[in-house]
Design a protein around this motif. Sequence first.
Motif, PDB file in Angstrom:
ATOM      1  N   LYS A  85       0.877  -1.118  -0.178  1.00 29.97           N
ATOM      2  CA  LYS A  85      -0.098  -0.190  -0.077  1.00 29.97           C
ATOM      3  C   LYS A  85       0.790   1.329   0.054  1.00 29.97           C
ATOM      4  O   LYS A  85       0.480   2.206  -0.764  1.00 29.97           O
ATOM      5  N   ALA A 126      -3.110  -5.639  -2.156  1.00 32.63           N
ATOM      6  CA  ALA A 126      -3.143  -4.186  -1.512  1.00 32.63           C
ATOM      7  C   ALA A 126      -3.948  -3.245  -2.175  1.00 32.63           C
ATOM      8  O   ALA A 126      -4.689  -2.496  -1.192  1.00 32.63           O
ATOM      9  N   ALA A 134      -7.026  -1.254  -0.103  1.00 32.86           N
ATOM     10  CA  ALA A 134      -6.737   0.320   0.046  1.00 32.86           C
ATOM     11  C   ALA A 134      -8.128   0.978  -0.536  1.00 32.86           C
ATOM     12  O   ALA A 134      -8.603   1.710  -0.062  1.00 32.86           O
TER      13      ALA A 134
END
Length: 179
Positions: A12, A53, A57
């Motif tokens: 991230k 990720a 996110a």
Amino acid sequence: MGNREALIQGAKQCLFEKGFTRTTARDVATAAGVSLAAIGYHFGSTETLLTQALFEAVGEWGARLTEAMAAGGDPAAVWDGVIASVRSDRAMWTVQYELVGQIDRSEQLRTFLTDSQRYARDELADLFGSPEADEERRLLGGLYQAILGGLVMQWLIDPDNAPTGADIVAALELAAQSS
């Protein structure tokens, strides 16, 4: 935090700092503080890790965006919520626009973005109180989504001259009068 969670956090961080296409396995491993081999062990590939990720996110960001847009109640406040999101989550918006350029290279990304777009269209239709008829909801949700995308693009590129929420509402009223 285990290696798997550290890798997702590191990915991230890299997504926001470097973008999807410029992030390497070494970048993620360094950010996570784990070995390169851990990526293969836990995810099989860097692309799979970055995609996971990204999914996480976007989910986190989507909750913040929904809250920001719902906070005001009136249409200008909703658009101002989008603008506030561009300011606070600029990196997330930038990554999403980068990903649009990658949809022909990754079926997983294409599917994710397609599903996200359909969901956003429905949410925007609800947020602005669109009619119950499916075709009208689809049309109005698509219009709101087009406005949202254009508004975000303007705020990313030239925030000093980008419209405010009140500007968007006034422009929609002018457009309705000229139809």
